[in-house]
Design an enzyme around this catalytic site. Sequence first.
Site, PDB file in Angstrom:
ATOM      1  N   CYS A 133      -1.311   8.481   5.914  1.00  0.00           N
ATOM      2  CA  CYS A 133      -1.675   8.332   4.501  1.00  0.00           C
ATOM      3  C   CYS A 133      -2.975   7.548   4.360  1.00  0.00           C
ATOM      4  CB  CYS A 133      -0.549   7.634   3.740  1.00  0.00           C
ATOM      5  SG  CYS A 133      -0.925   7.383   2.000  1.00  0.00           S
ATOM      6  N   CYS A 136      -3.070   5.105   1.450  1.00  0.00           N
ATOM      7  CA  CYS A 136      -2.332   3.856   1.666  1.00  0.00           C
ATOM      8  C   CYS A 136      -3.082   2.928   2.620  1.00  0.00           C
ATOM      9  CB  CYS A 136      -0.962   4.116   2.299  1.00  0.00           C
ATOM     10  SG  CYS A 136      -0.085   5.538   1.691  1.00  0.00           S
ATOM     11  N   ASP A 137      -3.586   3.473   3.699  1.00  0.00           N
ATOM     12  CA  ASP A 137      -4.051   2.626   4.803  1.00  0.00           C
ATOM     13  C   ASP A 137      -5.561   2.628   5.032  1.00  0.00           C
ATOM     14  OD1 ASP A 137      -1.429   1.953   5.330  1.00  0.00           O
ATOM     15  OD2 ASP A 137      -1.132   3.616   6.710  1.00  0.00           O
TER      16      ASP A 137
END
Length: 309
Positions: A133, A136-137
């Site tokens: 992701c 997200c990261d």
Amino acid sequence: MKVKCLIIGSGPAGYTAAIYASRANLSPVLIEGPQLGGQLTTTTEVENFPGYPDGIDPFTMMDDMRRQAERFGTQFVSGIVTKVDFSVSPKKVIVEDEQEYEADAVIIATGASAKYLGLESERTYRGRGVSACATCDGFFYRKKTVAVVGGGDTACEEANYLAGLCEKVYLIVRKPYLRASEIMQQRVLNNPKIEVLFEHNTLQLTGEGKVQGADLIYRKGEADEAIRHIAIDGFFLAIGHHPNTELFKDYIARDAEGFILVEGNSTRTNVPGVFAAGDCADPYYRQAVVAAGSGAKAAIEADKYIKSL
Ligand code: NDP
């Protein structure tokens, strides 16, 4: 055991449904499933969930949600749902082949699982340089070098997103062409920070305790086959997601990829009294905050349904 509301899944959708359902006096039972806390717990830190200005580690966040649901009376059952029968009312849900529950309403919040290549080194470095992701990261890789695997719209979108943060992005594509839509392809091909490695496959990830590189193979089995090593700090999978919905396929309408179909803007499935929330019914957003929102909707709809019985 007979319950009013049974929730399947312990990600943001399941826990939020549990908070709402318990506050509506539905005394819900939540079956936790194989991955307590859901997909989010495969990431390192959550920085985009509102309410945590300094970010939070996903285990703490999911534990907070769990405790919030517990406070209002949710009962948790650890185990995996092995069978359901939605042809009867109340609905039947069987956990670990032995515990049988009958529920007036069922909320499916079983999420989706990112596809991985299946390399041993992917598991070794999961959460330590391997991610599925970018939203997200990606932030943790500012000014660093990363690789994205895949040639579809997700891979191109993630490569572009990461190019906005990182020094350099490799896009590892197994075919000699991209599958993504034309506009996404052009964005990738015209981005000077992205280097597309066509006809490359990943053999393994390398590094001391975290990802520091990847060994790739170019045109495997061809006369010009070659091994190449790239130095990277992050390795992002973008080769698709599987919704975890197989168990329901005999009763619940799903799309061609297995995502549960819901009625309009609701969480209602084709079976009255069965609701779907979170990534198992969401091929588009795949964000914790969106999943949590749909969990709230499912509990409100389940409450209305139960009151109508
Ligand atoms: P796709 O199935 O479209 O693409 C998956 C990609 O991963 C393909 O390039 C595929 O290669 C590659 N792949 C699969 N398995 C492997 C493997 N084992 N090793 C290496 N590569 C592999 O998935 P997406 O998640 O990209 O998209 C899903 C759907 O969502 C699509 O319909 C897409 O159009 C849509 N979408 C739309 C967006 C938008 O419009 N903004 C954004 C994101 C997704 P190969 O081509 O060789 O099969």
